[in-house]
Design a protein around this motif. Structure first.
Motif, PDB file in Angstrom:
ATOM      1  N   VAL A 263       0.812  -1.219   0.000  1.00 59.62           N
ATOM      2  CA  VAL A 263       0.000   0.000   0.000  1.00 59.62           C
ATOM      3  C   VAL A 263       0.843   1.266   0.000  1.00 59.62           C
ATOM      4  O   VAL A 263       0.303   2.373  -0.064  1.00 59.62           O
ATOM      5  N   GLY A 264       2.164   1.154   0.057  1.00 63.60           N
ATOM      6  CA  GLY A 264       3.047   2.307   0.129  1.00 63.60           C
ATOM      7  C   GLY A 264       2.948   3.247  -1.053  1.00 63.60           C
ATOM      8  O   GLY A 264       3.169   4.442  -0.918  1.00 63.60           O
ATOM      9  N   GLY A 265       2.581   2.765  -2.223  1.00 68.23           N
ATOM     10  CA  GLY A 265       2.493   3.607  -3.411  1.00 68.23           C
ATOM     11  C   GLY A 265       1.223   4.437  -3.483  1.00 68.23           C
ATOM     12  O   GLY A 265       1.064   5.280  -4.368  1.00 68.23           O
ATOM     13  N   VAL A 266       0.294   4.249  -2.571  1.00 68.51           N
ATOM     14  CA  VAL A 266      -0.963   5.005  -2.580  1.00 68.51           C
ATOM     15  C   VAL A 266      -0.701   6.386  -1.989  1.00 68.51           C
ATOM     16  O   VAL A 266      -0.208   6.517  -0.868  1.00 68.51           O
ATOM     17  N   GLU A 267      -1.013   7.431  -2.767  1.00 69.59           N
ATOM     18  CA  GLU A 267      -0.708   8.795  -2.346  1.00 69.59           C
ATOM     19  C   GLU A 267      -1.675   9.338  -1.298  1.00 69.59           C
ATOM     20  O   GLU A 267      -1.256  10.055  -0.399  1.00 69.59           O
ATOM     21  N   ASP A 268      -2.928   9.025  -1.421  1.00 67.65           N
ATOM     22  CA  ASP A 268      -3.941   9.538  -0.492  1.00 67.65           C
ATOM     23  C   ASP A 268      -3.766   8.842   0.867  1.00 67.65           C
ATOM     24  O   ASP A 268      -3.883   7.621   0.976  1.00 67.65           O
ATOM     25  N   GLU A 269      -3.490   9.647   1.908  1.00 65.78           N
ATOM     26  CA  GLU A 269      -3.202   9.085   3.233  1.00 65.78           C
ATOM     27  C   GLU A 269      -4.402   8.336   3.814  1.00 65.78           C
ATOM     28  O   GLU A 269      -4.232   7.267   4.401  1.00 65.78           O
ATOM     29  N   ALA A 270      -5.607   8.893   3.674  1.00 65.23           N
ATOM     30  CA  ALA A 270      -6.805   8.247   4.227  1.00 65.23           C
ATOM     31  C   ALA A 270      -7.052   6.903   3.540  1.00 65.23           C
ATOM     32  O   ALA A 270      -7.360   5.902   4.200  1.00 65.23           O
ATOM     33  N   LEU A 271      -6.888   6.884   2.217  1.00 69.67           N
ATOM     34  CA  LEU A 271      -7.079   5.644   1.477  1.00 69.67           C
ATOM     35  C   LEU A 271      -6.014   4.621   1.861  1.00 69.67           C
ATOM     36  O   LEU A 271      -6.313   3.439   2.071  1.00 69.67           O
ATOM     37  N   ARG A 272      -4.774   5.077   1.980  1.00 71.09           N
ATOM     38  CA  ARG A 272      -3.685   4.178   2.362  1.00 71.09           C
ATOM     39  C   ARG A 272      -3.945   3.581   3.751  1.00 71.09           C
ATOM     40  O   ARG A 272      -3.773   2.379   3.972  1.00 71.09           O
ATOM     41  N   ALA A 273      -4.396   4.393   4.704  1.00 73.73           N
ATOM     42  CA  ALA A 273      -4.684   3.910   6.059  1.00 73.73           C
ATOM     43  C   ALA A 273      -5.826   2.889   6.037  1.00 73.73           C
ATOM     44  O   ALA A 273      -5.772   1.864   6.720  1.00 73.73           O
ATOM     45  N   SER A 274      -6.841   3.163   5.241  1.00 73.01           N
ATOM     46  CA  SER A 274      -7.964   2.221   5.116  1.00 73.01           C
ATOM     47  C   SER A 274      -7.508   0.901   4.527  1.00 73.01           C
ATOM     48  O   SER A 274      -7.904  -0.174   4.991  1.00 73.01           O
ATOM     49  N   LEU A 275      -6.677   0.978   3.488  1.00 71.77           N
ATOM     50  CA  LEU A 275      -6.172  -0.245   2.868  1.00 71.77           C
ATOM     51  C   LEU A 275      -5.288  -1.037   3.833  1.00 71.77           C
ATOM     52  O   LEU A 275      -5.325  -2.270   3.843  1.00 71.77           O
ATOM     53  N   GLU A 276      -4.522  -0.331   4.646  1.00 73.38           N
ATOM     54  CA  GLU A 276      -3.692  -1.021   5.644  1.00 73.38           C
ATOM     55  C   GLU A 276      -4.559  -1.741   6.664  1.00 73.38           C
ATOM     56  O   GLU A 276      -4.278  -2.883   7.031  1.00 73.38           O
ATOM     57  N   ARG A 277      -5.630  -1.082   7.141  1.00 75.91           N
ATOM     58  CA  ARG A 277      -6.531  -1.728   8.107  1.00 75.91           C
ATOM     59  C   ARG A 277      -7.206  -2.944   7.488  1.00 75.91           C
ATOM     60  O   ARG A 277      -7.292  -4.001   8.116  1.00 75.91           O
ATOM     61  N   LEU A 278      -7.648  -2.795   6.252  1.00 81.29           N
ATOM     62  CA  LEU A 278      -8.281  -3.912   5.555  1.00 81.29           C
ATOM     63  C   LEU A 278      -7.297  -5.059   5.379  1.00 81.29           C
ATOM     64  O   LEU A 278      -7.622  -6.219   5.670  1.00 81.29           O
ATOM     65  N   GLY A 279      -6.121  -4.761   4.921  1.00 83.65           N
ATOM     66  CA  GLY A 279      -5.105  -5.788   4.735  1.00 83.65           C
ATOM     67  C   GLY A 279      -4.744  -6.477   6.040  1.00 83.65           C
ATOM     68  O   GLY A 279      -4.594  -7.696   6.097  1.00 83.65           O
TER      69      GLY A 279
END
Length: 165
Positions: free
Chosen positions: A141-157
């Motif tokens: 998820v490191g390549g995702v620029e949007d911080e909120a989206l990246r945090a959501s993807l990390e929680r999901l993962g």
């Protein structure tokens, strides 16, 4: 323009569905949707979770002048619920007849089978991730620029990986 527009009196969707489904259930299963919807009130929450009314089987009448005979209520049960239902059959027959408004049911026929209604699983908490799993997830998820989206993807993962054994 005279009169009210046709959309002035909203009707609940459940009323529309009942109006459509009730005649179909009556024709195919000899049962009303009201009985199905009120099953928990009739048998109690314990039995309602493991049983459901399937149909009412009316005895065949060879002639119009044959006397009325009460029907059999066919109830699908799973597991030990059949035994509980059998022990409470007389009480349930009385409650069903009171609900229907006349002595429609004379006996209950129990059919043991799994019910198609699935119970919601209770979510088990995810286990903590290992350092290797955390680093892999961060790289994905490191390549995702949007911080909120990246945090959501990390929680999901983390949830998905954490539920694996």
């Amino acid at each position: 323009m005279t009169g009210k527009p046709p959309y002035s009196n909203p009707v609940p969707v459940s009323d529309l569905a009942t109006g459509i489904l009730d005649p179909v259930l009556r024709k195919r299963a000899g049962i009303s949707i009201g009985l199905v919807q009120s099953w928990e009130e009739i048998v109690g929450s314990r039995l309602a979770g493991t049983s459901r009314p399937e149909r009412i089987q009316w005895p065949r009448r060879m002639h119009e002048d044959d006397p009325f005979e009460p029907a059999a209520l066919v109830v699908a049960c799973q597991g030990v619920a059949a035994l509980h239902l059998q022990h409470q059959a007389d009480e349930i027959i009385g409650r069903v007849n009171a609900f229907l408004g006349f002595q429609a049911v004379g006996r209950i026929r129990i059919v043991q089978k799994p019910l198609t209604e699935t119970k919601r699983r209770t979510a088990q908490p995810a286990r903590p991730l290992t350092p290797l799993e955390k680093s892999r997830l961060e790289r994905v998820v490191g390549g995702v620029e949007d911080e909120a989206l990246r945090a959501s993807l990390e929680r999901l993962g983390a949830t998905i990986i954490g539920q694996r054994k």
